[in-house]
Design an enzyme around this catalytic site. Structure first.
Site, PDB file in Angstrom:
ATOM      1  N   ASP B 162      49.119  43.866  44.995  1.00 16.72           N
ATOM      2  CA  ASP B 162      49.148  42.805  43.992  1.00 16.72           C
ATOM      3  C   ASP B 162      49.152  43.434  42.607  1.00 16.72           C
ATOM      4  O   ASP B 162      48.355  44.337  42.330  1.00 16.72           O
ATOM      5  CB  ASP B 162      47.933  41.894  44.161  1.00 16.72           C
ATOM      6  CG  ASP B 162      48.120  40.556  43.475  1.00 16.72           C
ATOM      7  OD1 ASP B 162      49.282  40.159  43.238  1.00 16.72           O
ATOM      8  OD2 ASP B 162      47.106  39.908  43.173  1.00 16.72           O
ATOM      9  N   HIS B 169      48.233  36.437  30.937  1.00 18.62           N
ATOM     10  CA  HIS B 169      47.095  36.384  31.866  1.00 18.62           C
ATOM     11  C   HIS B 169      46.097  37.501  31.573  1.00 18.62           C
ATOM     12  O   HIS B 169      44.887  37.267  31.486  1.00 18.62           O
ATOM     13  CB  HIS B 169      47.591  36.480  33.311  1.00 18.62           C
ATOM     14  CG  HIS B 169      46.497  36.636  34.322  1.00 18.62           C
ATOM     15  ND1 HIS B 169      45.584  35.635  34.601  1.00 18.62           N
ATOM     16  CD2 HIS B 169      46.142  37.695  35.098  1.00 18.62           C
ATOM     17  CE1 HIS B 169      44.726  36.059  35.526  1.00 18.62           C
ATOM     18  NE2 HIS B 169      45.039  37.311  35.845  1.00 18.62           N
ATOM     19  N   GLU B 235      45.572  31.694  42.059  1.00 21.14           N
ATOM     20  CA  GLU B 235      46.392  32.445  41.119  1.00 21.14           C
ATOM     21  C   GLU B 235      47.846  32.144  41.468  1.00 21.14           C
ATOM     22  O   GLU B 235      48.294  32.401  42.587  1.00 21.14           O
ATOM     23  CB  GLU B 235      46.095  33.950  41.178  1.00 21.14           C
ATOM     24  CG  GLU B 235      44.697  34.266  40.657  1.00 21.14           C
ATOM     25  CD  GLU B 235      44.464  35.734  40.312  1.00 21.14           C
ATOM     26  OE1 GLU B 235      45.223  36.591  40.794  1.00 21.14           O
ATOM     27  OE2 GLU B 235      43.510  36.004  39.547  1.00 21.14           O
ATOM     28  N   GLU B 237      51.389  32.937  41.661  1.00 20.50           N
ATOM     29  CA  GLU B 237      52.166  34.174  41.645  1.00 20.50           C
ATOM     30  C   GLU B 237      53.455  33.964  42.426  1.00 20.50           C
ATOM     31  O   GLU B 237      53.604  33.017  43.197  1.00 20.50           O
ATOM     32  CB  GLU B 237      51.398  35.328  42.308  1.00 20.50           C
ATOM     33  CG  GLU B 237      50.035  35.599  41.700  1.00 20.50           C
ATOM     34  CD  GLU B 237      49.416  36.919  42.147  1.00 20.50           C
ATOM     35  OE1 GLU B 237      50.137  37.774  42.712  1.00 20.50           O
ATOM     36  OE2 GLU B 237      48.203  37.090  41.934  1.00 20.50           O
ATOM     37  N   ASP B 269      47.245  33.688  45.279  1.00 20.97           N
ATOM     38  CA  ASP B 269      46.210  34.704  45.461  1.00 20.97           C
ATOM     39  C   ASP B 269      44.842  34.059  45.215  1.00 20.97           C
ATOM     40  O   ASP B 269      44.246  34.206  44.151  1.00 20.97           O
ATOM     41  CB  ASP B 269      46.487  35.833  44.457  1.00 20.97           C
ATOM     42  CG  ASP B 269      45.446  36.931  44.496  1.00 20.97           C
ATOM     43  OD1 ASP B 269      44.833  37.131  45.555  1.00 20.97           O
ATOM     44  OD2 ASP B 269      45.257  37.593  43.462  1.00 20.97           O
ATOM     45  N   ARG B 273      35.940  33.699  41.804  1.00 19.71           N
ATOM     46  CA  ARG B 273      35.655  34.337  40.514  1.00 19.71           C
ATOM     47  C   ARG B 273      34.243  34.885  40.407  1.00 19.71           C
ATOM     48  O   ARG B 273      34.007  35.906  39.761  1.00 19.71           O
ATOM     49  CB  ARG B 273      35.880  33.343  39.373  1.00 19.71           C
ATOM     50  CG  ARG B 273      37.289  32.812  39.274  1.00 19.71           C
ATOM     51  CD  ARG B 273      38.276  33.909  38.972  1.00 19.71           C
ATOM     52  NE  ARG B 273      39.645  33.386  38.933  1.00 19.71           N
ATOM     53  CZ  ARG B 273      40.725  34.152  39.020  1.00 19.71           C
ATOM     54  NH1 ARG B 273      40.599  35.475  39.158  1.00 19.71           N
ATOM     55  NH2 ARG B 273      41.924  33.630  38.995  1.00 19.71           N
ATOM     56  N   GLN B 276      33.998  37.962  42.519  1.00 22.59           N
ATOM     57  CA  GLN B 276      34.788  38.992  41.844  1.00 22.59           C
ATOM     58  C   GLN B 276      34.031  39.629  40.675  1.00 22.59           C
ATOM     59  O   GLN B 276      34.008  40.850  40.530  1.00 22.59           O
ATOM     60  CB  GLN B 276      36.089  38.359  41.330  1.00 22.59           C
ATOM     61  CG  GLN B 276      37.072  39.329  40.694  1.00 22.59           C
ATOM     62  CD  GLN B 276      38.408  38.660  40.329  1.00 22.59           C
ATOM     63  OE1 GLN B 276      38.627  37.501  40.654  1.00 22.59           O
ATOM     64  NE2 GLN B 276      39.277  39.393  39.676  1.00 22.59           N
ATOM     65  N   LYS B 289      38.999  38.397  47.102  1.00 19.56           N
ATOM     66  CA  LYS B 289      40.425  38.143  47.315  1.00 19.56           C
ATOM     67  C   LYS B 289      40.823  38.212  48.789  1.00 19.56           C
ATOM     68  O   LYS B 289      41.889  37.695  49.152  1.00 19.56           O
ATOM     69  CB  LYS B 289      41.250  39.212  46.580  1.00 19.56           C
ATOM     70  CG  LYS B 289      40.969  39.332  45.092  1.00 19.56           C
ATOM     71  CD  LYS B 289      41.821  38.388  44.272  1.00 19.56           C
ATOM     72  CE  LYS B 289      41.800  38.763  42.801  1.00 19.56           C
ATOM     73  NZ  LYS B 289      42.735  37.936  42.016  1.00 19.56           N
ATOM     74  N   THR B 293      45.337  34.772  51.356  1.00 19.91           N
ATOM     75  CA  THR B 293      46.433  34.765  50.388  1.00 19.91           C
ATOM     76  C   THR B 293      47.532  33.954  51.051  1.00 19.91           C
ATOM     77  O   THR B 293      47.896  34.222  52.193  1.00 19.91           O
ATOM     78  CB  THR B 293      46.934  36.206  50.125  1.00 19.91           C
ATOM     79  OG1 THR B 293      45.833  37.008  49.692  1.00 19.91           O
ATOM     80  CG2 THR B 293      48.041  36.222  49.085  1.00 19.91           C
ATOM     81  N   GLU B 400      41.757  30.182  33.581  1.00 16.47           N
ATOM     82  CA  GLU B 400      42.363  30.130  32.246  1.00 16.47           C
ATOM     83  C   GLU B 400      42.573  28.688  31.783  1.00 16.47           C
ATOM     84  O   GLU B 400      42.330  28.362  30.624  1.00 16.47           O
ATOM     85  CB  GLU B 400      43.704  30.869  32.263  1.00 16.47           C
ATOM     86  CG  GLU B 400      43.599  32.350  32.556  1.00 16.47           C
ATOM     87  CD  GLU B 400      44.933  32.953  32.971  1.00 16.47           C
ATOM     88  OE1 GLU B 400      45.206  33.011  34.186  1.00 16.47           O
ATOM     89  OE2 GLU B 400      45.717  33.334  32.089  1.00 16.47           O
TER      90      GLU B 400
END
Lengths: 453, 453
Positions: B162, B169, B235, B237, B269, B273, B276, B289, B293, B400
């Site tokens: 990844d 970002h 996420e 992607e 993904d 948080r 993480q 993570k 996925t 975000e």
């Protein structure tokens, strides 16, 4: 450094899953083989070991499953075809698991099958058993000298994870690159920190490794330059091979985790320290590690390691509940690293340490890896992280041994080393010392080729 | 947001490897299919797309290769068996590549084979071609309604990497968790930062995802607690699928990198948080993570994306030489994210952005991934990293979009979201807008199950 099998077996007896009697008999230090070379006290492949690997020969290029015994490999495909090895009923679809170029299908048969094969092999190879010993024709077909065998990667590796579980290593690295007063990060003592490695570039011992090119950030320049790694290093590690996977979303409990482990190998996590230092924040090491990881060709089963089970270091603070397990979960495995420059006749032993120093156990690593739901698969490789002991001659990397090249090592063959030079041959070795025998891991060797221009 | 195929094809003509004429014909915006549903301007699977996937049906549980066209899937195994699809000479061993549960063996045949199959399919499905259209029996066997197809993971994924290639970002995350004045780390502008992900837990769209448990470090407590993730996120992607690997030690040059790419998918993904933030220093994200996925089931080939090639953003400073490539290497792919709470009839579009904003190109990612010598394999998945655009409604994660839950999103169905709640269904969608047609990626959907107790 002598293990005390009696004492450690007693602690094993307190476990919820005691070792079956027939398996216990394969661990008897008195058992000898009719293959004389296996009875040499210095031989790493006595009848108590029986590690699994994959090999081919000049006469038969098909890679197939074998077991090391003394100075030989016994071809399990031949033994099985001859009716001398039985697999558990119900695995009809897997009847040719030994005639395959990786251990995965055999491992996938499950722990009862691994143990059954171990028990049968130990019996067939024992001095008092005539069946195979007296069958000259079969012996001729079933045995190959180790010196004549080409050894392959023992497993197809669906996933590779590397941990960071030596407190001494984490403290050394933290002291060098962060703050010596707060060398251990707060999360380190709470969980076995790990990261996903690159499975594609795991190679078997003996495969040459090319010095990587990459971005280097030199202290006197504003921008990075592109060039060959100047701080090429080893990491002395072991790895375990997952023997039973888990489904996505179904964590493995710490108390059951060892049942999911097939066995162990030596692992050299080659590392480009300069590439690593520039790239690793914030997502971790990438190109600094993905150019090659070397493992030893023989997988020593967890069953063979049972007599060498010892207590892990005390853990303070006490881990969260999902990381707790009763009993002893470390193993007394002596480890060393040798460096031999190109053309030199003599190698220098640059480090001696022991796997028993590791703070986090393999069981805790596997429990942590799966606690959020991650699935694992048969053949997954999990590296221990660099194994550094408490003394400066027991560190598991040149970075630590030379303190980032500040204190170069003197080599017996002349010269010094801060980091690895082109043509250097690096060897990891490991063994468990029993009473009168050694359960060896063989060696994990790699020679460095110059970087591409 | 309309692409300008003429202009971008002209820039393509300046490339060293111009598109062959027969392939160019498959991109003709005027081409129509005799499958009427494919000609609807809003349909994502027109004859210009022809994405590859793997499917099974109630009547035939064997997973096999198909191509989406209109509201249907065409079964390539059936077409091939009927002699309507030819594979390049010399691939006799691979004659049943379409009757397999993953695209890997087909992809391994190489780019000439992908292009040949695309050209043949485009011709067979074109309005003016009678061969298949008039063969009622074969049509009956070869077509399945999308609504009746079960879609599988399209490739077996040997490795998953990844990246982190959206400047917006990286800047947003750096502002939130590090220093707003120095949000971008110095290495970010020099290389496409990436990390190894966990391939085992990549699942196909539609697979439910369980909220992970893990260690959470709460601000008011000295030690972490164990519990369910409280900051579950997406996420947004894309991912590309490696179509041609490289050997260990042999890097892929940036100028050639696109020849190694088979196609693209949407990729979510999923990220925890809170897990993480506590675990990621110093080795990067791991349990935050690895629990899942999600990718979309249809792989849109790079060939189908050719008309939507656009210039990537200007790169300042100029990248080091190994990361340079002439021409246009971004693609104009509109993307959006929808959130639908459990039981709600209406989803809310929570983000709209475009892949063309990505700072580092796929070619640069692949060149960087291999520059130190790392090998890649057919089927490897490479995630773009979260795709955030320049405006607050174009950010690719809830982190975000809500600025770490400080500004919760209002949902059309009522209520608000800081992060994802149990039962929420998250959908990624993507398409390239041509003149009168859309090359769609379909959707990438996942619904969150409650954490294990």
């Amino acid at each position: 450094m002598l293990a005390r099998p009696q004492e450690t077996l007693q602690s094993g007896e307190a476990m919820s899953n005691p070792i079956p009697a027939d398996l216990q008999a394969t661990l008897d230090p008195q058992r000898k083989s009719w293959i004389d070379s296996a009875n040499d006290a210095a031989c790493g492949f006595p009848i108590q070991n029986l590690p699994f690997g994959v090999f081919s020969t000049a006469g038969n290029a098909n890679a197939r499953v074998g077991v090391a015994i003394g100075d030989s490999v016994v071809d399990l495909a031949v033994l099985h075809e001859a009716g001398m090895l039985r697999l558990p009923a119900g695995s009809a679809a897997a009847q040719d698991v030994f005639a395959r170029p990786a251990l995965n299908d055999f491992i996938a048969l499950g722990r009862d099958a691994w143990r059954s094969v171990r028990v049968q092999l130990s019996s067939l190879l024992a001095r008092e058993t005539a069946t195979l010993r007296e069958d000259a024709g079969l012996r001729q077909r079933a045995f190959v000298k180790l010196a004549d065998a080409k050894l392959h990667l023992p497993v197809e590796i669906p996933g590779y994870t590397d941990f960071y579980s030596s407190k001494e290593h984490a403290t050394n690295v933290g002291s060098m690159f962060r703050d010596p007063k707060n060398a251990l990060l707060p999360n380190w003592s709470e969980m076995p920190i790990g990261y996903n490695g690159r499975a594609s570039s795991v190679v078997v011992s003996g495969t040459p490794v090319r010095r990587p090119n990459g971005q280097l950030k030199l202290p006197d320049q504003e921008r990075p330059v592109f060039g060959a790694c100047r701080k090429l290093d080893i990491e002395l590690e072991t790895g375990f091979i997952v023997g039973r996977g888990n489904a996505l979303g179904e964590p493995i409990a710490c108390e059951q985790a060892e049942e999911h482990i097939f066995g162990m190998v030596l692992l050299n996590d080659w590392s480009a320290r300069d590439i690593q230092q520039w790239e690793y924040v914030p997502l971790g090491p990438f190109n600094a590690k993905t150019f090659g990881t070397t493992i030893s060709p023989w997988v020593v089963t967890l069953d063979a390691l049972e007599p060498f089970r010892v207590a892990q270091p005390a853990q303070e603070p006490q881990p969260l509940e999902y990381l707790r397990h009763a009993g002893n979960h470390a193993f007394d495995i002596a480890l060393e690293v040798l460096l031999r420059p190109e053309g030199a006749s003599e190698a220098t032993t640059i480090a001696r340490t022991n796997f028993r120093h590791m703070y986090w156990t393999m069981a805790q690593q596997l429990a942590h890896h799966t606690v959020a739901g991650c699935n694992t698969r048969v053949g997954d490789l999990m590296g221990s992280g660099t194994i550094s002991g408490p003394t400066p001659d027991s560190f598991g990397s040149l970075l630590e041994l030379t303190w980032n090249a500040k204190n170069p090592l003197e080599l017996k063959s002349g010269g010094t080393r801060g980091f690895i030079e082109d043509g250097d041959e690096l060897t990891l070795a490991g063994w468990c010392q029993g009473e009168g025998y050694r359960v060896g891991f063989g060696t994990c060797v790699g020679t460095i080729l110059p970087a591409l221009k």
